[in-house]
Structures are given as C-alpha cells and as structure tokens.
Design a protein around this motif. Structure first.
Motif, PDB file in Angstrom:
ATOM      1  N   PHE A   1       0.818  -1.212   0.000  1.00  0.00           N
ATOM      2  CA  PHE A   1       0.000   0.000   0.000  1.00  0.00           C
ATOM      3  C   PHE A   1       0.854   1.265   0.000  1.00  0.00           C
ATOM      4  O   PHE A   1       0.338   2.359  -0.244  1.00  0.00           O
ATOM      5  CB  PHE A   1      -0.920   0.013   1.229  1.00  0.00           C
ATOM      6  CG  PHE A   1      -1.974  -1.056   1.202  1.00  0.00           C
ATOM      7  CD1 PHE A   1      -3.090  -0.926   0.388  1.00  0.00           C
ATOM      8  CD2 PHE A   1      -1.848  -2.197   1.976  1.00  0.00           C
ATOM      9  CE1 PHE A   1      -4.075  -1.908   0.361  1.00  0.00           C
ATOM     10  CE2 PHE A   1      -2.821  -3.178   1.960  1.00  0.00           C
ATOM     11  CZ  PHE A   1      -3.942  -3.041   1.152  1.00  0.00           C
ATOM     12  N   LEU A   2       2.129   1.123   0.276  1.00  0.00           N
ATOM     13  CA  LEU A   2       3.042   2.269   0.276  1.00  0.00           C
ATOM     14  C   LEU A   2       3.869   2.365  -0.992  1.00  0.00           C
ATOM     15  O   LEU A   2       4.608   3.333  -1.192  1.00  0.00           O
ATOM     16  CB  LEU A   2       3.985   2.183   1.485  1.00  0.00           C
ATOM     17  CG  LEU A   2       3.330   2.237   2.868  1.00  0.00           C
ATOM     18  CD1 LEU A   2       4.369   2.014   3.957  1.00  0.00           C
ATOM     19  CD2 LEU A   2       2.610   3.565   3.083  1.00  0.00           C
ATOM     20  N   THR A   3       3.763   1.352  -1.860  1.00  0.00           N
ATOM     21  CA  THR A   3       4.591   1.289  -3.065  1.00  0.00           C
ATOM     22  C   THR A   3       3.767   1.184  -4.343  1.00  0.00           C
ATOM     23  O   THR A   3       4.293   0.802  -5.386  1.00  0.00           O
ATOM     24  CB  THR A   3       5.559   0.096  -2.977  1.00  0.00           C
ATOM     25  OG1 THR A   3       4.812  -1.113  -2.761  1.00  0.00           O
ATOM     26  CG2 THR A   3       6.563   0.294  -1.840  1.00  0.00           C
TER      27      THR A   3
ATOM     28  N   PHE B   1       0.936   8.292   4.649  1.00  0.00           N
ATOM     29  CA  PHE B   1       0.330   7.194   3.909  1.00  0.00           C
ATOM     30  C   PHE B   1      -0.008   7.684   2.513  1.00  0.00           C
ATOM     31  O   PHE B   1      -0.291   8.861   2.308  1.00  0.00           O
ATOM     32  CB  PHE B   1      -0.944   6.696   4.598  1.00  0.00           C
ATOM     33  CG  PHE B   1      -0.725   6.234   6.015  1.00  0.00           C
ATOM     34  CD1 PHE B   1      -0.318   4.934   6.270  1.00  0.00           C
ATOM     35  CD2 PHE B   1      -0.904   7.099   7.083  1.00  0.00           C
ATOM     36  CE1 PHE B   1      -0.106   4.512   7.569  1.00  0.00           C
ATOM     37  CE2 PHE B   1      -0.693   6.678   8.385  1.00  0.00           C
ATOM     38  CZ  PHE B   1      -0.291   5.374   8.631  1.00  0.00           C
ATOM     39  N   LEU B   2      -0.031   6.774   1.548  1.00  0.00           N
ATOM     40  CA  LEU B   2      -0.434   7.155   0.206  1.00  0.00           C
ATOM     41  C   LEU B   2      -1.935   7.378   0.156  1.00  0.00           C
ATOM     42  O   LEU B   2      -2.701   6.678   0.815  1.00  0.00           O
ATOM     43  CB  LEU B   2      -0.061   6.058  -0.800  1.00  0.00           C
ATOM     44  CG  LEU B   2       1.420   5.865  -1.104  1.00  0.00           C
ATOM     45  CD1 LEU B   2       1.595   4.786  -2.170  1.00  0.00           C
ATOM     46  CD2 LEU B   2       2.069   7.162  -1.563  1.00  0.00           C
ATOM     47  N   PRO B   3      -2.384   8.342  -0.643  1.00  0.00           N
ATOM     48  CA  PRO B   3      -3.826   8.457  -0.879  1.00  0.00           C
ATOM     49  C   PRO B   3      -4.337   7.199  -1.576  1.00  0.00           C
ATOM     50  O   PRO B   3      -3.580   6.482  -2.239  1.00  0.00           O
ATOM     51  CB  PRO B   3      -3.949   9.696  -1.771  1.00  0.00           C
ATOM     52  CG  PRO B   3      -2.589   9.892  -2.353  1.00  0.00           C
ATOM     53  CD  PRO B   3      -1.606   9.353  -1.377  1.00  0.00           C
ATOM     54  N   ASP B   4      -5.619   6.926  -1.429  1.00  0.00           N
ATOM     55  CA  ASP B   4      -6.159   5.641  -1.855  1.00  0.00           C
ATOM     56  C   ASP B   4      -5.940   5.348  -3.336  1.00  0.00           C
ATOM     57  O   ASP B   4      -5.697   4.200  -3.713  1.00  0.00           O
ATOM     58  CB  ASP B   4      -7.661   5.587  -1.544  1.00  0.00           C
ATOM     59  CG  ASP B   4      -7.934   5.640  -0.050  1.00  0.00           C
ATOM     60  OD1 ASP B   4      -7.000   5.395   0.741  1.00  0.00           O
ATOM     61  OD2 ASP B   4      -9.079   5.933   0.336  1.00  0.00           O
ATOM     62  N   ALA B   5      -6.038   6.363  -4.198  1.00  0.00           N
ATOM     63  CA  ALA B   5      -5.855   6.119  -5.634  1.00  0.00           C
ATOM     64  C   ALA B   5      -4.450   5.638  -5.955  1.00  0.00           C
ATOM     65  O   ALA B   5      -4.236   4.956  -6.973  1.00  0.00           O
ATOM     66  CB  ALA B   5      -6.173   7.377  -6.427  1.00  0.00           C
ATOM     67  N   LEU B   6      -3.471   5.968  -5.097  1.00  0.00           N
ATOM     68  CA  LEU B   6      -2.092   5.548  -5.350  1.00  0.00           C
ATOM     69  C   LEU B   6      -1.764   4.176  -4.768  1.00  0.00           C
ATOM     70  O   LEU B   6      -0.617   3.760  -4.786  1.00  0.00           O
ATOM     71  CB  LEU B   6      -1.110   6.593  -4.813  1.00  0.00           C
ATOM     72  CG  LEU B   6      -0.639   7.633  -5.831  1.00  0.00           C
ATOM     73  CD1 LEU B   6       0.282   8.642  -5.172  1.00  0.00           C
ATOM     74  CD2 LEU B   6       0.064   6.967  -7.020  1.00  0.00           C
ATOM     75  N   PHE B   7      -2.750   3.462  -4.258  1.00  0.00           N
ATOM     76  CA  PHE B   7      -2.522   2.057  -3.910  1.00  0.00           C
ATOM     77  C   PHE B   7      -2.207   1.241  -5.163  1.00  0.00           C
ATOM     78  O   PHE B   7      -1.543   0.206  -5.100  1.00  0.00           O
ATOM     79  CB  PHE B   7      -3.776   1.438  -3.283  1.00  0.00           C
ATOM     80  CG  PHE B   7      -4.087   1.885  -1.884  1.00  0.00           C
ATOM     81  CD1 PHE B   7      -3.213   2.659  -1.139  1.00  0.00           C
ATOM     82  CD2 PHE B   7      -5.294   1.514  -1.304  1.00  0.00           C
ATOM     83  CE1 PHE B   7      -3.519   3.053   0.154  1.00  0.00           C
ATOM     84  CE2 PHE B   7      -5.604   1.891  -0.010  1.00  0.00           C
ATOM     85  CZ  PHE B   7      -4.723   2.661   0.714  1.00  0.00           C
ATOM     86  N   TYR B   8      -2.650   1.737  -6.318  1.00  0.00           N
ATOM     87  CA  TYR B   8      -2.717   0.902  -7.522  1.00  0.00           C
ATOM     88  C   TYR B   8      -1.566   1.176  -8.481  1.00  0.00           C
ATOM     89  O   TYR B   8      -1.196   2.329  -8.726  1.00  0.00           O
ATOM     90  CB  TYR B   8      -4.067   1.124  -8.215  1.00  0.00           C
ATOM     91  CG  TYR B   8      -5.203   0.769  -7.288  1.00  0.00           C
ATOM     92  CD1 TYR B   8      -5.543  -0.551  -7.041  1.00  0.00           C
ATOM     93  CD2 TYR B   8      -5.888   1.772  -6.585  1.00  0.00           C
ATOM     94  CE1 TYR B   8      -6.548  -0.879  -6.160  1.00  0.00           C
ATOM     95  CE2 TYR B   8      -6.901   1.448  -5.698  1.00  0.00           C
ATOM     96  CZ  TYR B   8      -7.218   0.121  -5.482  1.00  0.00           C
ATOM     97  OH  TYR B   8      -8.209  -0.203  -4.583  1.00  0.00           O
ATOM     98  N   ARG B   9      -1.056   0.086  -9.025  1.00  0.00           N
ATOM     99  CA  ARG B   9       0.048   0.154  -9.984  1.00  0.00           C
ATOM    100  C   ARG B   9      -0.327   1.017 -11.183  1.00  0.00           C
ATOM    101  O   ARG B   9       0.474   1.821 -11.679  1.00  0.00           O
ATOM    102  CB  ARG B   9       0.391  -1.278 -10.432  1.00  0.00           C
ATOM    103  CG  ARG B   9       1.650  -1.422 -11.260  1.00  0.00           C
ATOM    104  CD  ARG B   9       1.871  -2.890 -11.592  1.00  0.00           C
ATOM    105  NE  ARG B   9       1.987  -3.700 -10.375  1.00  0.00           N
ATOM    106  CZ  ARG B   9       1.780  -5.013 -10.326  1.00  0.00           C
ATOM    107  NH1 ARG B   9       1.403  -5.656 -11.420  1.00  0.00           N
ATOM    108  NH2 ARG B   9       1.918  -5.671  -9.205  1.00  0.00           N
ATOM    109  N   TRP B  10      -1.568   0.874 -11.651  1.00  0.00           N
ATOM    110  CA  TRP B  10      -2.024   1.636 -12.813  1.00  0.00           C
ATOM    111  C   TRP B  10      -1.907   3.133 -12.576  1.00  0.00           C
ATOM    112  O   TRP B  10      -1.466   3.872 -13.459  1.00  0.00           O
ATOM    113  CB  TRP B  10      -3.483   1.267 -13.123  1.00  0.00           C
ATOM    114  CG  TRP B  10      -4.108   2.127 -14.169  1.00  0.00           C
ATOM    115  CD1 TRP B  10      -4.062   1.940 -15.522  1.00  0.00           C
ATOM    116  CD2 TRP B  10      -4.861   3.331 -13.958  1.00  0.00           C
ATOM    117  NE1 TRP B  10      -4.746   2.948 -16.166  1.00  0.00           N
ATOM    118  CE2 TRP B  10      -5.245   3.814 -15.224  1.00  0.00           C
ATOM    119  CE3 TRP B  10      -5.245   4.042 -12.818  1.00  0.00           C
ATOM    120  CZ2 TRP B  10      -5.998   4.976 -15.378  1.00  0.00           C
ATOM    121  CZ3 TRP B  10      -5.995   5.200 -12.963  1.00  0.00           C
ATOM    122  CH2 TRP B  10      -6.364   5.657 -14.236  1.00  0.00           C
TER     123      TRP B  10
END
Length: 495
Positions: A260-262, A290-299
């Motif tokens: 979730f951080l990468t 923490f990363l915002p939720d949209a940045l959890f994703y590789r895309w």
C-alpha cells in the motif's frame, strides 16, 4: 491504521427479519416519482392549416419570453448569491457528481449509537450492552457501555483481522459452528494493552457518545439519510477496507503492508475504470505518512495519474467554491493525529473536518447535482452490538494469513463482512431524517462496495468483482423530489 486473521457463522437475515426504510417518526417511507414523469406523452395537436400553426407557435414563444423575463427579475434566477432551485434531472437521475469522504476507525455504536432523534435507530439508547472482562472466565467483571466516551480515546484498539475474530466470535478461530456473540471487545482490549486492572480504561472500547458530544453527526443524520446497517468490507484494518472501497477487493491483503506504500496493487480500481470511460475524477488528499487511496494501484502510478489526478485538500475547497469538482470526488483525511477520528485524533476535530467538507459542498454551484457519501473505513476495534454477515462472496480467490495474539496462525478467506460503521447520504435529492435499515427491496446487506455498485449503475460501468455484484445499491434512496438543505451545521462540541 494498524498492521496486525477465520471463516463462517451467520448468514444474511431472512426476509422477515429485514426492517423497512423509516421516516423521522418511524413510518415506512415510499418515494414515488411524480405521475407526470412516468405518464405517456400526449400526441401533438393536429393543425388545420400552416397559418394556424404559425400563429400558435408565435404566441407560445411570446408567452414563454414574458414568463422568462418575469422569472429573471422577480425570482432572481442566475443572480449570484440568491437562493436557487435544482437543475432539470438527467435521464439517469438528478445526480451528476458523487463525493465520497472515508474517515477512520469508528464503529456505529461508538459514534452514532447514542443518537436519540429517531426511535428506530439500532443503537445503544434504551439498551444494555456489556462485555465480560475475560471471555474465558464466566465469573469475570462485566463492563457495560455508557455514553461517556472521551474526546480523545486513551488507546487505539486492536483492529486486526485476528482481533476482529475475537471481538465478534470470542475466539481467534471461528468456524461454521461459531456464534457471533459480539462479546470479545473488552477482552481483546485488555489483552492488547495489558490493562486487566484498569477496567475504566478498558471500557473506553465499548463506551459511546451522547448527541451533544457529536452535534455535527446529529445534524447530518436529522437532515439526511443515516444507515444503521452498513458494514465494513473487511473485519480488519484500514487499507484492506480502503482497497475494497475503491476496487471491490484487497487482492489478498489483510494488513496495512508495504504494497500500500509502493503502489503495488495490480487490480482494476474505480479510478482506472472511470478514466477508461472518460468520467472525470480527482482524489483530494490530506494524508500524512500514507499514500492516498488512488495511489494504492500500480495503474495510477504507471500512467502518471498520480501526478495529474491527486490534489491536496486545499484544492478541494477551491474547486467546490468555483463549481469545478469532477464527476467523482474521493477524499482522504489525514491520519492519524487530528482530523480523521483515528485515535489519538480528537472527536471534535474530526467533526470540524466533516462539517467543513459538507459546508463547502453545500455552498458549491454543483450542490444541486451532488451526492455526498460519508463513511468510515472500519470499526477501529471499537465495540458494536450487531453481528456482521458471513458467507459473503470475496472479491477474488486470494486469502490472507496472520498471527493472533495467542501465537496461533489463522487464514482469512474474505468471506465475512466487517463490523458496522456509520454511513450517511447527503444531497438535496435524498429524504430528511431517514434511517435506512437492512434493505427490503434488494437481497444482502449494505457494505462499502455498495458505493461501487451505485457508481456502476449511475454511469453504466461494468461491475468490478463478485463482492460488488453481491452488494445492494444505494440508488433507491435518490428521490425525484428536490428539497432545500441546511447551509451550515452546528459547531463541534467543546468537551
């Protein structure tokens, strides 16, 4: 937010156990569109001559012009600062902008269980709810819920999947014969913090707020729609729930781990889906550490959307004021010191934050086309007396393993929902003072992925996962009747 897991037990309530949508006085509410909306259109009149048609059309335009001028001068249409009514609903309904704010770590009972404005809220008013201090000792002291919750909780309760199993089932290893007693919250709090000799401190996990300590929530609920049977997606911590909220699965993650951080989650998110369908979105973020939720994703990271579609929270207030919010707005609070509700965040500062979001939306030129959804990512380890559903479809085939406090390893199959969390719908297109219980017009239970189900219906998107498909939509709560709504909410409590 707490890193730190066991299947089966209670099914979806039988239809006769489901309760209706209730109005402010406990009456059953039915929303029906005006007859004119569904009535067949009349055929245009037949004119005997072109001359007659021309005269009629000219007269019609003359009358319309006079009415428009009168409306402009006497009703103040289009003049900045004057009250304005709704725009004409689109064929898909009146909602064109969806705003979602996901706060942190409070159960329904803790935050909303003390509300008294409606007689049928399934909370703690006129109810005795207690836990033993030691679930394994029938003679241990009993700790009962009281409306004395503090502004700042002294401890951050265990909200791991393993801890959630103990809280709900009184065991770290529930199986198909386990009964969800909701009796393990105090036991888990004492074990997690070693406070067996300080039951008043342990009681903070089960205490709740009186209405005068949560005036912002109380006003929101009295003016809009409150869900008292909305369950988190995962009986565990923040990020797995936020992943379910934004993609319909956590891809097997049951902890707030490094992925979730990468930006390592590989699944399709609502953000990717919206971009593919040319629907605008922004993740406004106030996250700290923490990363915002949209940045959890590789895309999101690989496409550069993290640079273009994630904005600071100050930009939200600007965009709301100028009427330039996207079609889909996602808001991350900070975590976890002052505005998120996550201990040690003060409750009154969290109330101040949600008040500021609401008032910015209410003052926005886009308010008459907006649905504001406020929810909480998970229960944060705080007690609730309602058992969450089990035997629900997971988002995918992945499972999660972790260690419990007793040193044993458990496996979680994502087939149980999390504990109830407070959730509200706010819009000029929803009812006033409505308490939404379990749905009667759809099967299954409201949960975080109900938001994704509604968004899919609103914009004609594919359903992301089996969990989303299972989830009831909240679309039935959007009415065809516009109404005025409060411009301001009360100030937060001074504890």
């Amino acid at each position: 937010m707490q890193p730190r897991s066991s299947p089966d037990a209670r099914g979806t309530p039988r239809p006769e156990e489901r309760r209706p949508l209730l109005g402010p006085d406990g009456e059953v509410v039915h929303y029906e569109l005006d007859d004119d909306i569904n009535a067949p259109r009349r055929a245009p009149p037949t004119w005997r001559s072109t001359w007659g048609k021309t005269v009629a059309i000219t007269a019609l335009f003359l009358i319309m012009g006079i009415l428009l001028v009168l409306a402009f001068f006497f009703l103040g249409w289009g003049i900045t600062g004057l009250p304005h009514g709704p725009s004409t609903p689109s064929p898909q309904g009146p909602i064109k902008n969806v705003v979602v704010l996901v706060q942190e770590n409070l159960s329904f009972d803790t935050y909303a269980g003390g509300l008294t404005y409606h007689p049928h809220i399934d909370g703690l008013v006129n109810r005795t709810y207690c836990n033993p201090s030691n679930i394994d000792d029938p003679n241990s002291h009993t700790v009962c819920a009281k409306p004395t919750a503090q502004n700042v909780a002294p401890d951050d309760p265990d909200h791991s999947i393993a801890g959630g199993a103990m809280q709900v089932y009184s065991t770290y290893h529930p199986n198909h014969t386990s009964h969800p007693t909701m009796q393990g919250f105090v036991t888990e709090q004492i074990r997690a913090y070693g406070i067996d000799r300080d039951l008043s401190r342990a009681a903070e996990v089960i205490n709740y707020y009186a209405p005068d300590h949560v005036p912002v929530l109380n006003a929101m609920a009295q003016n809009f729609v409150l869900f008292d049977a909305w369950f988190a997606a995962v009986p565990g911590p923040t990020n797995p729930n936020r992943a379910y909220l934004t993609s319909g699965t956590s891809h097997g993650h049951g902890m707030n781990d490094i992925d979730f951080l990468t930006s390592s989650l590989p699944q399709v998110s609502i953000f990717e889906q919206l971009s593919a369908h040319n629907i605008s979105w922004i993740n406004y973020s106030n996250t700290t550490g923490f990363l915002p939720d949209a940045l959890f994703y590789r895309w999101t990271a690989q496409t550069g959307k993290g640079e273009t579609h994630i904005k600071p929270i100050d930009r939200f207030y600007h965009d709301a004021k100028t009427g330039s919010l996207p079609q889909f707005t996602w808001i991350n609070p900070e975590c976890c010191s002052y505005m998120s509700f996550h201990p040690p965040s003060p409750i009154n500062m969290g109330e101040g934050f949600i008040k500021s979001i609401y008032e910015a939306l209410r003052a926005s030129p886009q308010w008459n086309e907006t649905l504001f959804i406020l929810t909480f990512d998970e229960h944060g380890g705080f007690a609730d007396h309602v058992a969450p559903p089990d035997n629900v479809p997971p988002g995918d085939e992945h499972t999660h393993q972790e260690w419990a406090l007793d040193g044993s390893q458990i496996e979680f199959k994502f087939d149980r929902l999390g504990i109830r969390v407070p959730t509200l719908l706010m819009s000029p297109w929803v009812g006033q003072g409505v308490v939404q219980n379990r749905p009667t017009d759809q099967p299954n239970d409201f949960t975080h992925t109900s938001i994704l189900k509604y968004v899919a219906e609103l914009w004609g998107l594919p359903v992301l996962t089996p969990r989303v498909a299972w989830s009831p939509s909240l679309g039935g709560l959007i009415t065809g009747v516009w109404r005025d709504t409060p411009e301001k909410l009360p100030e937060p409590a001074d504890f």
